[in-house]
Design a protein around this motif. Structure first.
Motif, PDB file in Angstrom:
ATOM      1  N   PRO A  33       0.826  -1.205   0.000  1.00 58.24           N
ATOM      2  CA  PRO A  33       0.000   0.000   0.000  1.00 58.24           C
ATOM      3  C   PRO A  33       0.865   1.262   0.000  1.00 58.24           C
ATOM      4  CG  PRO A  33      -0.835  -1.577   1.574  1.00 58.24           C
ATOM      5  CD  PRO A  33       0.487  -2.113   1.099  1.00 58.24           C
ATOM      6  N   THR A  34       0.455   2.218  -0.807  1.00 63.24           N
ATOM      7  CA  THR A  34       1.165   3.481  -0.955  1.00 63.24           C
ATOM      8  C   THR A  34       0.171   4.610  -0.735  1.00 63.24           C
ATOM      9  OG1 THR A  34       2.602   2.464  -2.616  1.00 63.24           O
ATOM     10  CG2 THR A  34       2.537   4.864  -2.565  1.00 63.24           C
ATOM     11  N   VAL A  35       0.543   5.591   0.077  1.00 67.83           N
ATOM     12  CA  VAL A  35      -0.340   6.726   0.350  1.00 67.83           C
ATOM     13  C   VAL A  35       0.211   7.957  -0.357  1.00 67.83           C
ATOM     14  CG1 VAL A  35      -1.321   8.225   2.129  1.00 67.83           C
ATOM     15  CG2 VAL A  35      -1.049   5.778   2.576  1.00 67.83           C
ATOM     16  N   ILE A  36      -0.670   8.631  -1.093  1.00 65.78           N
ATOM     17  CA  ILE A  36      -0.319   9.871  -1.778  1.00 65.78           C
ATOM     18  C   ILE A  36      -1.306  10.936  -1.320  1.00 65.78           C
ATOM     19  CG2 ILE A  36      -0.145  11.031  -4.011  1.00 65.78           C
ATOM     20  CD1 ILE A  36       0.711   8.370  -5.216  1.00 65.78           C
ATOM     21  N   THR A  37      -0.784  12.108  -0.955  1.00 65.91           N
ATOM     22  CA  THR A  37      -1.610  13.201  -0.438  1.00 65.91           C
ATOM     23  C   THR A  37      -1.316  14.474  -1.214  1.00 65.91           C
ATOM     24  OG1 THR A  37      -1.467  12.199   1.764  1.00 65.91           O
ATOM     25  CG2 THR A  37      -2.240  14.458   1.662  1.00 65.91           C
ATOM     26  N   THR A  38      -2.363  15.231  -1.518  1.00 69.80           N
ATOM     27  CA  THR A  38      -2.146  16.534  -2.139  1.00 69.80           C
ATOM     28  C   THR A  38      -1.474  17.457  -1.121  1.00 69.80           C
ATOM     29  OG1 THR A  38      -4.358  17.299  -1.515  1.00 69.80           O
ATOM     30  CG2 THR A  38      -4.125  16.336  -3.707  1.00 69.80           C
ATOM     31  N   THR A  39      -0.781  18.468  -1.616  1.00 71.38           N
ATOM     32  CA  THR A  39      -0.105  19.394  -0.707  1.00 71.38           C
ATOM     33  C   THR A  39      -0.766  20.757  -0.669  1.00 71.38           C
ATOM     34  OG1 THR A  39       1.461  20.008  -2.446  1.00 71.38           O
ATOM     35  CG2 THR A  39       2.137  18.258  -0.948  1.00 71.38           C
ATOM     36  N   THR A  40      -1.297  21.217  -1.803  1.00 69.12           N
ATOM     37  CA  THR A  40      -1.869  22.562  -1.845  1.00 69.12           C
ATOM     38  C   THR A  40      -3.295  22.603  -2.381  1.00 69.12           C
ATOM     39  OG1 THR A  40      -0.960  22.948  -4.054  1.00 69.12           O
ATOM     40  CG2 THR A  40       0.393  23.628  -2.177  1.00 69.12           C
ATOM     41  N   SER A  41      -3.778  21.509  -2.931  1.00 69.83           N
ATOM     42  CA  SER A  41      -5.083  21.513  -3.591  1.00 69.83           C
ATOM     43  C   SER A  41      -6.048  20.562  -2.902  1.00 69.83           C
ATOM     44  CB  SER A  41      -4.919  21.094  -5.059  1.00 69.83           C
ATOM     45  OG  SER A  41      -6.173  21.038  -5.707  1.00 69.83           O
ATOM     46  N   ASN A  42      -7.327  20.842  -3.069  1.00 74.48           N
ATOM     47  CA  ASN A  42      -8.363  19.949  -2.566  1.00 74.48           C
ATOM     48  C   ASN A  42      -8.891  19.035  -3.673  1.00 74.48           C
ATOM     49  OD1 ASN A  42      -9.684  22.096  -3.944  1.00 74.48           O
ATOM     50  ND2 ASN A  42     -11.576  21.680  -2.833  1.00 74.48           N
ATOM     51  N   VAL A  43      -8.150  18.960  -4.790  1.00 73.46           N
ATOM     52  CA  VAL A  43      -8.554  18.144  -5.936  1.00 73.46           C
ATOM     53  C   VAL A  43      -7.407  17.226  -6.338  1.00 73.46           C
ATOM     54  CG1 VAL A  43      -9.333  18.172  -8.343  1.00 73.46           C
ATOM     55  CG2 VAL A  43     -10.096  19.956  -6.771  1.00 73.46           C
ATOM     56  N   MET A  44      -7.754  15.971  -6.621  1.00 77.58           N
ATOM     57  CA  MET A  44      -6.786  15.001  -7.118  1.00 77.58           C
ATOM     58  C   MET A  44      -7.402  14.292  -8.326  1.00 77.58           C
ATOM     59  SD  MET A  44      -5.176  11.664  -5.158  1.00 77.58           S
ATOM     60  CE  MET A  44      -4.076  12.542  -4.065  1.00 77.58           C
ATOM     61  N   ARG A  45      -6.589  14.115  -9.353  1.00 78.30           N
ATOM     62  CA  ARG A  45      -7.029  13.382 -10.550  1.00 78.30           C
ATOM     63  C   ARG A  45      -6.280  12.057 -10.593  1.00 78.30           C
ATOM     64  NH1 ARG A  45      -4.915  14.328 -16.389  1.00 78.30           N
ATOM     65  NH2 ARG A  45      -6.052  12.740 -17.498  1.00 78.30           N
ATOM     66  N   VAL A  46      -7.032  10.975 -10.780  1.00 80.17           N
ATOM     67  CA  VAL A  46      -6.464   9.636 -10.912  1.00 80.17           C
ATOM     68  C   VAL A  46      -6.740   9.177 -12.336  1.00 80.17           C
ATOM     69  CG1 VAL A  46      -6.563   7.260 -10.057  1.00 80.17           C
ATOM     70  CG2 VAL A  46      -6.895   9.164  -8.468  1.00 80.17           C
ATOM     71  N   ASN A  47      -5.677   8.895 -13.086  1.00 85.52           N
ATOM     72  CA  ASN A  47      -5.801   8.536 -14.494  1.00 85.52           C
ATOM     73  C   ASN A  47      -5.230   7.142 -14.730  1.00 85.52           C
ATOM     74  OD1 ASN A  47      -6.074   8.865 -17.375  1.00 85.52           O
ATOM     75  ND2 ASN A  47      -3.880   9.194 -17.430  1.00 85.52           N
ATOM     76  N   TRP A  48      -6.058   6.226 -15.208  1.00 83.98           N
ATOM     77  CA  TRP A  48      -5.626   4.877 -15.585  1.00 83.98           C
ATOM     78  C   TRP A  48      -5.550   4.834 -17.104  1.00 83.98           C
ATOM     79  CZ3 TRP A  48      -3.233   0.598 -14.778  1.00 83.98           C
ATOM     80  CH2 TRP A  48      -3.550  -0.570 -15.461  1.00 83.98           C
ATOM     81  N   SER A  49      -4.362   4.597 -17.630  1.00 84.53           N
ATOM     82  CA  SER A  49      -4.169   4.489 -19.068  1.00 84.53           C
ATOM     83  C   SER A  49      -3.884   3.033 -19.399  1.00 84.53           C
ATOM     84  CB  SER A  49      -3.006   5.375 -19.513  1.00 84.53           C
ATOM     85  OG  SER A  49      -2.849   5.278 -20.906  1.00 84.53           O
ATOM     86  N   ALA A  50      -4.840   2.415 -20.045  1.00 84.48           N
ATOM     87  CA  ALA A  50      -4.735   0.995 -20.390  1.00 84.48           C
ATOM     88  C   ALA A  50      -4.344   0.877 -21.854  1.00 84.48           C
ATOM     89  CB  ALA A  50      -6.060   0.292 -20.124  1.00 84.48           C
ATOM     90  N   GLY A  51      -3.040   0.902 -22.117  1.00 85.22           N
ATOM     91  CA  GLY A  51      -2.553   0.807 -23.482  1.00 85.22           C
ATOM     92  C   GLY A  51      -2.597  -0.596 -24.042  1.00 85.22           C
ATOM     93  N   GLY A  52      -2.647  -1.560 -23.194  1.00 86.64           N
ATOM     94  CA  GLY A  52      -2.724  -2.959 -23.602  1.00 86.64           C
ATOM     95  C   GLY A  52      -3.534  -3.731 -22.584  1.00 86.64           C
TER      96      GLY A  52
END
Length: 93
Positions: free
Chosen positions: A64-83
């Motif tokens: 498990p990895t935790v990622i937190t924004t630092t200055t914004s209240n918005v986060m975009r999660v993008n899954w790119s399925a090239g194959g």
């Protein structure tokens, strides 16, 4: 919990915008990523305009990895399925 379309056979690209109240931060726990290094990846960005890249994951991430924004209240999660052949994609919360 968020997973891509077709999970656990996630060969469809998708985008999620996560938003919390103004003045707060978004915290995302990546439970796992299973992607083909050649062509599939999960990107995490902070903000809506001039987005800052917080994470780029491909291959196999099992801790498990935790990622937190630092200055914004918005986060975009993008899954790119090239194959996305014989991989599950990702699961986050």
């Amino acid at each position: 919990q968020i997973v891509p379309p077709g999970f656990p056979n996630s060969n469809v690209s998708c985008d999620y915008m996560l938003r919390v109240d103004a003045g707060k931060q978004v915290e995302l726990t990546i439970e796992f990523v299973e992607a083909n290094i050649c062509c599939d990846y999960l990107e995490i960005f902070e903000g809506e305009v001039g987005m800052n890249l917080l994470g780029y994951l491909s291959g196999e991430v099992v801790e498990p990895t935790v990622i937190t924004t630092t200055t914004s209240n918005v986060m975009r999660v993008n899954w790119s399925a090239g194959g996305a052949v014989n991989v599950r994609g990702f699961r986050v919360r």
